[in-house]
Design a protein around this motif. Structure first.
Motif, PDB file in Angstrom:
ATOM      1  N   LYS A   1      -1.989  16.220 140.661  1.00  0.00           N
ATOM      2  CA  LYS A   1      -1.712  14.851 141.067  1.00  0.00           C
ATOM      3  C   LYS A   1      -2.606  14.476 142.249  1.00  0.00           C
ATOM      4  O   LYS A   1      -3.115  15.353 142.957  1.00  0.00           O
ATOM      5  N   SER A   2      -2.754  13.201 142.485  1.00  0.00           N
ATOM      6  CA  SER A   2      -3.621  12.761 143.584  1.00  0.00           C
ATOM      7  C   SER A   2      -3.142  13.321 144.917  1.00  0.00           C
ATOM      8  O   SER A   2      -3.952  13.627 145.802  1.00  0.00           O
ATOM      9  N   GLU A   3      -1.831  13.492 145.060  1.00  0.00           N
ATOM     10  CA  GLU A   3      -1.296  14.011 146.318  1.00  0.00           C
ATOM     11  C   GLU A   3      -1.570  15.492 146.521  1.00  0.00           C
ATOM     12  O   GLU A   3      -1.261  16.049 147.578  1.00  0.00           O
ATOM     13  N   ASP A   4      -2.151  16.151 145.516  1.00  0.00           N
ATOM     14  CA  ASP A   4      -2.570  17.544 145.687  1.00  0.00           C
ATOM     15  C   ASP A   4      -3.943  17.650 146.334  1.00  0.00           C
ATOM     16  O   ASP A   4      -4.398  18.752 146.647  1.00  0.00           O
ATOM     17  N   THR A   5      -4.610  16.530 146.539  1.00  0.00           N
ATOM     18  CA  THR A   5      -5.915  16.531 147.170  1.00  0.00           C
ATOM     19  C   THR A   5      -5.814  17.099 148.580  1.00  0.00           C
ATOM     20  O   THR A   5      -5.042  16.611 149.404  1.00  0.00           O
ATOM     21  N   ALA A   6      -6.592  18.147 148.848  1.00  0.00           N
ATOM     22  CA  ALA A   6      -6.531  18.831 150.137  1.00  0.00           C
ATOM     23  C   ALA A   6      -7.556  19.960 150.140  1.00  0.00           C
ATOM     24  O   ALA A   6      -8.137  20.286 149.108  1.00  0.00           O
ATOM     25  N   VAL A   7      -7.737  20.543 151.311  1.00  0.00           N
ATOM     26  CA  VAL A   7      -8.460  21.806 151.405  1.00  0.00           C
ATOM     27  C   VAL A   7      -7.423  22.917 151.303  1.00  0.00           C
ATOM     28  O   VAL A   7      -6.408  22.894 152.005  1.00  0.00           O
ATOM     29  N   TYR A   8      -7.666  23.878 150.426  1.00  0.00           N
ATOM     30  CA  TYR A   8      -6.727  24.958 150.165  1.00  0.00           C
ATOM     31  C   TYR A   8      -7.226  26.254 150.808  1.00  0.00           C
ATOM     32  O   TYR A   8      -8.419  26.593 150.715  1.00  0.00           O
ATOM     33  N   TYR A   9      -6.280  26.952 151.440  1.00  0.00           N
ATOM     34  CA  TYR A   9      -6.577  28.193 152.146  1.00  0.00           C
ATOM     35  C   TYR A   9      -5.610  29.291 151.694  1.00  0.00           C
ATOM     36  O   TYR A   9      -4.453  28.997 151.384  1.00  0.00           O
ATOM     37  N   CYS A  10      -6.077  30.517 151.714  1.00  0.00           N
ATOM     38  CA  CYS A  10      -5.145  31.613 151.509  1.00  0.00           C
ATOM     39  C   CYS A  10      -5.036  32.419 152.797  1.00  0.00           C
ATOM     40  O   CYS A  10      -5.940  32.402 153.645  1.00  0.00           O
ATOM     41  N   ALA A  11      -3.924  33.111 152.943  1.00  0.00           N
ATOM     42  CA  ALA A  11      -3.675  33.868 154.171  1.00  0.00           C
ATOM     43  C   ALA A  11      -2.496  34.800 153.958  1.00  0.00           C
ATOM     44  O   ALA A  11      -1.624  34.519 153.117  1.00  0.00           O
ATOM     45  N   PRO A  12      -2.433  35.889 154.709  1.00  0.00           N
ATOM     46  CA  PRO A  12      -1.213  36.674 154.714  1.00  0.00           C
ATOM     47  C   PRO A  12      -0.080  35.828 155.286  1.00  0.00           C
ATOM     48  O   PRO A  12      -0.300  34.991 156.167  1.00  0.00           O
ATOM     49  N   VAL A  13       1.122  36.032 154.765  1.00  0.00           N
ATOM     50  CA  VAL A  13       2.216  35.115 155.057  1.00  0.00           C
ATOM     51  C   VAL A  13       3.509  35.874 155.283  1.00  0.00           C
ATOM     52  O   VAL A  13       3.720  36.964 154.744  1.00  0.00           O
ATOM     53  N   ARG A  14       4.361  35.273 156.105  1.00  0.00           N
ATOM     54  CA  ARG A  14       5.723  35.761 156.297  1.00  0.00           C
ATOM     55  C   ARG A  14       6.631  34.559 156.481  1.00  0.00           C
ATOM     56  O   ARG A  14       6.343  33.690 157.313  1.00  0.00           O
ATOM     57  N   SER A  15       7.668  34.497 155.715  1.00  0.00           N
ATOM     58  CA  SER A  15       8.625  33.380 155.797  1.00  0.00           C
ATOM     59  C   SER A  15       7.923  32.024 155.707  1.00  0.00           C
ATOM     60  O   SER A  15       8.199  31.102 156.483  1.00  0.00           O
ATOM     61  N   ARG A  16       6.990  31.926 154.787  1.00  0.00           N
ATOM     62  CA  ARG A  16       6.275  30.682 154.498  1.00  0.00           C
ATOM     63  C   ARG A  16       5.367  30.230 155.634  1.00  0.00           C
ATOM     64  O   ARG A  16       4.949  29.077 155.683  1.00  0.00           O
ATOM     65  N   ARG A  17       5.061  31.148 156.544  1.00  0.00           N
ATOM     66  CA  ARG A  17       4.143  30.820 157.636  1.00  0.00           C
ATOM     67  C   ARG A  17       3.010  31.832 157.669  1.00  0.00           C
ATOM     68  O   ARG A  17       3.236  33.017 157.395  1.00  0.00           O
ATOM     69  N   PRO A  18       1.799  31.405 158.015  1.00  0.00           N
ATOM     70  CA  PRO A  18       0.694  32.365 158.125  1.00  0.00           C
ATOM     71  C   PRO A  18       0.960  33.300 159.290  1.00  0.00           C
ATOM     72  O   PRO A  18       1.538  32.900 160.306  1.00  0.00           O
ATOM     73  N   ILE A  19       0.538  34.530 159.167  1.00  0.00           N
ATOM     74  CA  ILE A  19       0.795  35.487 160.242  1.00  0.00           C
ATOM     75  C   ILE A  19      -0.391  35.650 161.157  1.00  0.00           C
ATOM     76  O   ILE A  19      -0.349  36.461 162.083  1.00  0.00           O
ATOM     77  N   SER A  20      -1.466  34.899 160.909  1.00  0.00           N
ATOM     78  CA  SER A  20      -2.592  34.906 161.830  1.00  0.00           C
ATOM     79  C   SER A  20      -3.318  33.572 161.735  1.00  0.00           C
ATOM     80  O   SER A  20      -3.053  32.767 160.841  1.00  0.00           O
ATOM     81  N   ASP A  21      -4.245  33.360 162.654  1.00  0.00           N
ATOM     82  CA  ASP A  21      -5.089  32.159 162.646  1.00  0.00           C
ATOM     83  C   ASP A  21      -6.466  32.462 162.061  1.00  0.00           C
ATOM     84  O   ASP A  21      -7.393  31.683 162.239  1.00  0.00           O
ATOM     85  N   ASN A  22      -6.580  33.580 161.372  1.00  0.00           N
ATOM     86  CA  ASN A  22      -7.870  34.001 160.841  1.00  0.00           C
ATOM     87  C   ASN A  22      -8.125  33.311 159.495  1.00  0.00           C
ATOM     88  O   ASN A  22      -8.119  33.950 158.443  1.00  0.00           O
ATOM     89  N   TRP A  23      -8.344  31.996 159.551  1.00  0.00           N
ATOM     90  CA  TRP A  23      -8.523  31.224 158.327  1.00  0.00           C
ATOM     91  C   TRP A  23      -9.928  31.357 157.776  1.00  0.00           C
ATOM     92  O   TRP A  23     -10.897  31.465 158.520  1.00  0.00           O
ATOM     93  N   GLY A  24     -10.013  31.319 156.461  1.00  0.00           N
ATOM     94  CA  GLY A  24     -11.295  31.273 155.796  1.00  0.00           C
ATOM     95  C   GLY A  24     -11.814  29.851 155.755  1.00  0.00           C
ATOM     96  O   GLY A  24     -11.226  28.942 156.340  1.00  0.00           O
ATOM     97  N   PRO A  25     -12.904  29.619 155.046  1.00  0.00           N
ATOM     98  CA  PRO A  25     -13.494  28.278 154.975  1.00  0.00           C
ATOM     99  C   PRO A  25     -12.683  27.301 154.138  1.00  0.00           C
ATOM    100  O   PRO A  25     -12.853  26.082 154.260  1.00  0.00           O
ATOM    101  N   GLY A  26     -11.807  27.815 153.282  1.00  0.00           N
ATOM    102  CA  GLY A  26     -11.038  26.954 152.395  1.00  0.00           C
ATOM    103  C   GLY A  26     -11.877  26.468 151.228  1.00  0.00           C
ATOM    104  O   GLY A  26     -13.094  26.660 151.173  1.00  0.00           O
ATOM    105  N   THR A  27     -11.194  25.833 150.270  1.00  0.00           N
ATOM    106  CA  THR A  27     -11.888  25.249 149.130  1.00  0.00           C
ATOM    107  C   THR A  27     -11.290  23.859 148.876  1.00  0.00           C
ATOM    108  O   THR A  27     -10.066  23.701 148.861  1.00  0.00           O
ATOM    109  N   GLN A  28     -12.167  22.887 148.697  1.00  0.00           N
ATOM    110  CA  GLN A  28     -11.735  21.499 148.566  1.00  0.00           C
ATOM    111  C   GLN A  28     -11.273  21.210 147.143  1.00  0.00           C
ATOM    112  O   GLN A  28     -11.996  21.486 146.180  1.00  0.00           O
ATOM    113  N   VAL A  29     -10.090  20.636 147.024  1.00  0.00           N
ATOM    114  CA  VAL A  29      -9.567  20.153 145.749  1.00  0.00           C
ATOM    115  C   VAL A  29      -9.396  18.651 145.860  1.00  0.00           C
ATOM    116  O   VAL A  29      -8.710  18.162 146.755  1.00  0.00           O
TER     117      VAL A  29
END
Length: 119
Positions: A87-115
């Motif tokens: 859907k149009s509302e899915d437009t965003a930059v997407y990132y992956c990361a290690p997670v705990r309780s739906r929160r990232p456990i570090s700020d070590n983000w990658g470049p992301g990929t644009q959708v």
């Protein structure tokens, strides 16, 4: 932890599909639950999905439940996000990361990929 590298984004019409990939390290994927997050223009980064534990239990934000599927391949150190019925509302930059309780456990983000979902 090594920085993850996301790929697979692009421009797609509403109702279309994309499959995102995330390359991470063996140490990261073997020790952590893994998740996807996204950030739309002018908005905060938000949780999308997570895969947790040895049984690969999955969790999703309400906005994507039933349309997105997260998976991982520990042998390849990869995490995936299959996105259907976009859907149009899915437009965003997407990132992956290690997670705990739906929160990232570090700020070590990658470049992301644009959708971008647009007709």
């Amino acid at each position: 932890q090594a920085q993850p590298v996301e790929s697979g984004g692009g421009l797609v019409q509403p109702g279309g599909t994309l499959r995102l990939s995330c390359a991470t390290s063996r140490d990261t994927i073997s020790r952590n639950a893994m998740g996807w997050f996204r950030q739309a223009p002018g908005k905060e980064r938000e949780f999308v999905a997570a895969v947790v534990g040895s049984l690969d239990s999955t969790y999703y934000a309400e906005a994507v439940k039933g349309r997105f599927t997260i998976s991982r391949d520990n042998a390849k150190n990869m995490v995936y996000l299959q996105m259907n019925n976009l859907k149009s509302e899915d437009t965003a930059v997407y990132y992956c990361a290690p997670v705990r309780s739906r929160r990232p456990i570090s700020d070590n983000w990658g470049p992301g990929t644009q959708v971008t979902v647009s007709s």
